[in-house]
Design an enzyme around this catalytic site. Structure first.
Site, mmCIF file in Angstrom:
data_model
loop_
_atom_site.group_PDB
_atom_site.id
_atom_site.type_symbol
_atom_site.label_atom_id
_atom_site.label_comp_id
_atom_site.label_asym_id
_atom_site.label_seq_id
_atom_site.Cartn_x
_atom_site.Cartn_y
_atom_site.Cartn_z
ATOM 1 N N ASP A 204 -8.685 6.328 -5.707
ATOM 2 C CA ASP A 204 -8.686 6.317 -4.249
ATOM 3 C C ASP A 204 -9.692 7.305 -3.680
ATOM 4 O O ASP A 204 -9.901 8.386 -4.228
ATOM 5 C CB ASP A 204 -7.297 6.713 -3.723
ATOM 6 C CG ASP A 204 -6.522 5.515 -3.222
ATOM 7 O OD1 ASP A 204 -7.149 4.478 -2.945
ATOM 8 O OD2 ASP A 204 -5.296 5.613 -3.115
ATOM 9 N N HIS B 230 -10.775 3.579 3.796
ATOM 10 C CA HIS B 230 -10.140 3.566 2.475
ATOM 11 C C HIS B 230 -11.133 2.937 1.499
ATOM 12 O O HIS B 230 -11.834 1.989 1.850
ATOM 13 C CB HIS B 230 -8.883 2.709 2.461
ATOM 14 C CG HIS B 230 -7.855 3.080 3.465
ATOM 15 N ND1 HIS B 230 -6.710 3.778 3.144
ATOM 16 C CD2 HIS B 230 -7.775 2.819 4.802
ATOM 17 C CE1 HIS B 230 -5.971 3.931 4.238
ATOM 18 N NE2 HIS B 230 -6.603 3.358 5.248
ATOM 19 N N HIS C 90 -10.861 8.559 0.528
ATOM 20 C CA HIS C 90 -10.762 8.352 1.971
ATOM 21 C C HIS C 90 -11.856 9.155 2.653
ATOM 22 O O HIS C 90 -12.092 10.320 2.330
ATOM 23 C CB HIS C 90 -9.378 8.769 2.479
ATOM 24 C CG HIS C 90 -8.291 7.894 1.949
ATOM 25 N ND1 HIS C 90 -7.581 8.206 0.809
ATOM 26 C CD2 HIS C 90 -7.837 6.691 2.370
ATOM 27 C CE1 HIS C 90 -6.708 7.241 0.559
ATOM 28 N NE2 HIS C 90 -6.850 6.310 1.487
ATOM 29 N N GLN D 123 -4.715 4.771 -9.096
ATOM 30 C CA GLN D 123 -5.779 4.247 -8.239
ATOM 31 C C GLN D 123 -6.909 5.263 -8.138
ATOM 32 O O GLN D 123 -6.663 6.464 -8.031
ATOM 33 C CB GLN D 123 -5.241 3.961 -6.836
ATOM 34 C CG GLN D 123 -4.320 2.765 -6.743
ATOM 35 C CD GLN D 123 -3.948 2.478 -5.302
ATOM 36 O OE1 GLN D 123 -3.466 3.355 -4.594
ATOM 37 N NE2 GLN D 123 -4.155 1.248 -4.863
ATOM 38 N N CYS E 140 -2.843 7.195 0.519
ATOM 39 C CA CYS E 140 -3.489 7.502 1.807
ATOM 40 C C CYS E 140 -2.689 8.451 2.704
ATOM 41 O O CYS E 140 -3.292 9.356 3.303
ATOM 42 C CB CYS E 140 -3.872 6.219 2.542
ATOM 43 S SG CYS E 140 -2.846 4.794 2.276
#
Length: 608
Positions: free
Chosen positions: A353, A481, A355, A351, A304
């Site tokens: 991920d 997130h 955002h 991950q 992040c």
């Protein structure tokens, strides 16, 4: 050709899976009665241990998902024979039907009693208890423990045919390797013998599906503890092929759903992690900093802050939001050697991920989009049963009341639009925002935490993120997130166990194995393989053994489609096809085989 015994056995195990789970195996969280049974069983076991081994010191003994454990300081260790003695003593305690009695005492009185029986670990536990009065549970007048409960009314309420001691393992006190090694005895307890039998069968089925064994048998991955270190995954060619398929699907779908892809470094200056707060609140899970030219750098434990750095490099108006950025980013977290477990808990992992930076009035629509995407991805891999949890504002938090209310209502609205039932965990959110957690159910009913959608009011403040609103004023964006797999490695382990290595056709590392029975058809076989590969099929050629052995080897490797090639097949441009799932299919043209596989690849189909 007939189906081999090994495959018949595997199919029989799958067919029996539903029968084995016909008895509902509830977890401690799902049944208050089982929770009480397991908690009381832990106490009865501890009492039995100290009767049989008086020098053993008690530490802590909770219930767990489908059983219980208790940790003892006993340097001599417990043998299998010792376990039998302990279980025999437990039978005696149960038959005597001792009452379970709750008592409230002062902290001073609790300390006096603990010192009197010389239980130093209990003194540490007492120090950690911040509330008063101190509660104690007695088993008759024979034994007691610091405990908040709950328990059954008496030991006779435990069915001595419905529990068993399972194993002994080492465990450091408080999970700290600098502290003494304890002996942890695991047990399981149920309401009746039928449930225990079903649980035993469940464990056998879980063992058959163990991703570590299947990963080795199918040559998918390895963890090179001795040569490279613990918790580091090495993807072998077949496993890497599957990972490539998963990543390609993930990237293509995200691009189609309005995300942009990012790539970020594996390290960053330590100051970045200080700004994000990870150095203060997450340091125990981070590796030691690396000194580079008089500056300190840190392996990233999360992605992040890197996405935030990219956001800071731009200038955004309210018209630019929402921004959706996604990355398959590898992170590194310190895990103690005793906590690592196959692909489920490792030190380096990737991950999935993403955002999202959005406006407050976009939260509901963005969360709904995330939930839609999550459902689409998980269902593609065969997971359609979910348990959904909504965690709300904890007592200590950052952010204004209004934004918390807006965010929680937005999460509820999104879940409502999905029509999903969910469990509310009041006060269970992070200090920086509420969240949604999604657990998937696998083929044998186990729950796995995978997907998380987390709002964050903290990092935009720490990094002073802004966008320009309609009135030309600076405002904080909402940051979301979001991960769907959670960890690619862990999800791969779950996927492997869900399918017991019998992967869907579109995902199988080898989709077709060609089995020529004579050298006379070598050119034809090579031509078929080339045609299949050109169309995107994953194919192998296997020769050099008798046909029966070739078939057995292919079935042991769980190859979805096997195609025998003889003189007749070469003459007629056909293949004699059999599948792992159904056995003999018969003679099919090469074009028909190619069509079925390319259709499965295009539609993410499971079967030939």
């Amino acid at each position: 050709m007939t189906t081999t015994r090994a495959v018949r056995d595997a199919r029989a195990a799958d067919a029996d899976a539903e029968e084995k789970t016909a008895v509902k195996l509830l977890t401690s969280d799902e049944s208050e009665n089982l929770l009480k049974i397991r908690h009381t069983s832990a106490h009865v076991m501890a009492m039995a241990v100290q009767k049989v081994f008086p020098s053993a010191q008690c530490t802590i003994g909770p219930w767990i998902e489908r059983g219980f454990y208790y940790d003892f300081f006993y340097p001599e260790g417990f043998t299998n024979q010792d376990m039998k003695k302990i279980q025999k003593e437990m039978y005696k305690i149960i038959r005597k039907d001792y009452p379970l009695r709750r008592e409230e005492v002062s902290r001073e009185e609790a300390e006096r009693r603990i010192r009197e029986i010389n239980e130093p670990y209990k003194l540490e536990i007492l120090d950690a208890i911040k509330t008063e009065p101190i509660t104690i549970y007695h088993i008759g007048d024979e034994w007691w423990d610091l405990c908040a409960g709950p328990h059954v009314e008496s030991t006779g309420k435990l069915d001595q045919t419905a529990f068993e001691l399972e194993s002994v393992a080492g465990a450091y006190w408080r999970g700290d390797e600098t502290k003494p090694m304890l002996q942890r005895i695991y047990g399981t307890a149920w309401e009746n013998a039928e449930q225990l039998k079903a649980y035993t069968e469940f464990k056998e089925e879980a063992k058959r599906r163990d991703h570590r064994t299947i990963g080795k048998d199918l040559n998918l991955f390895s963890l090179q503890q001795d040569s490279a270190g613990g918790g580091l995954v090495f993807w072998h060619p077949k496993g890497a092929q599957m990972r490539h398929m998963i990543e390609t699907y993930w990237k293509d779908l995200h691009l189609a759903r309005g995300y942009e892809l990012l790539y970020s470094p594996h390290v960053a200056r330590q100051e970045l992690w200080q700004t994000s707060g990870h150095s203060d609140f997450y340091s125990e899970n981070m590796y030691q900093p690396i000194k580079v030219e008089e500056e300190m750098y840190q392996l990233k434990p999360m992605n992040c802050p890197f996405h935030i750095v990219v956001y800071q490099d731009g200038y955004y108006s309210y018209k630019d939001l929402p921004i959706r950025w996604a990355e398959l980013g590898t992170v590194y977290r310190y895990e103690r050697s005793g906590t690592m477990h196959g692909l489920f808990r490792v030190r380096g992992f990737t991950q999935d991920d993403a955002h999202i930076f959005c406006l407050p009035d976009q939260i509901t629509s963005e969360i709904k989009r995330v939930l839609d995407l999550t459902e689409e991805i998980l269902s593609t891999f065969g997971f359609t049963d979910f348990e959904v949890n909504l965690s709300t504002r904890p007592e200590k938090s950052v952010g204004e009341d209004a934004i918390w209310t807006t965010a929680e209502n937005a999460l509820r609205d999104a879940l409502g639009e999905k029509g999903w039932d969910y469990i509310v965990d009041d006060g269970g959110g992070a200090f920086y925002g509420p969240k949604i957690d999604i657990k998937i159910l696998d083929a044998i009913g186990r729950k796995w935490q995978c997907s998380t959608v987390q709002l964050d009011f903290n990092l935009p403040e720490r990094f002073d993120l802004n966008y320009i609103d309609r009135d030309n004023n600076k405002q904080r964006p909402i940051m979301i997130h979001r991960a769907i797999f959670g960890s690619l490695e862990r999800f791969f382990g779950i996927l492997t166990e869900n399918y017991a290595g019998e992967f869907p056709l579109w995902l199988a590392p080898v989709q077709v194995r060609l089995l020529p029975v004579t050298d006379e058809v070598s050119d034809y076989t090579e031509g078929v393989a080339a045609k299949l590969r050109e169309a995107g099929c994953r194919v192998e050629i296997c020769t050099g053994q008798r046909l029966a052995k070739l078939v057995r080897t292919a079935e042991k490797a769980k190859i979805p489609v096997m195609a025998v090639v003889g003189r007749d097949e070469a003459a007629n441009n056909t293949l004699a096809v059999r599948t792992y799932k159904d056995g003999d299919v018969g003679s099919l043209s090469v074009d028909e085989v190619l069509s079925r596989i390319t259709t499965a690849n295009a539609t993410k189909g499971t079967d030939f």
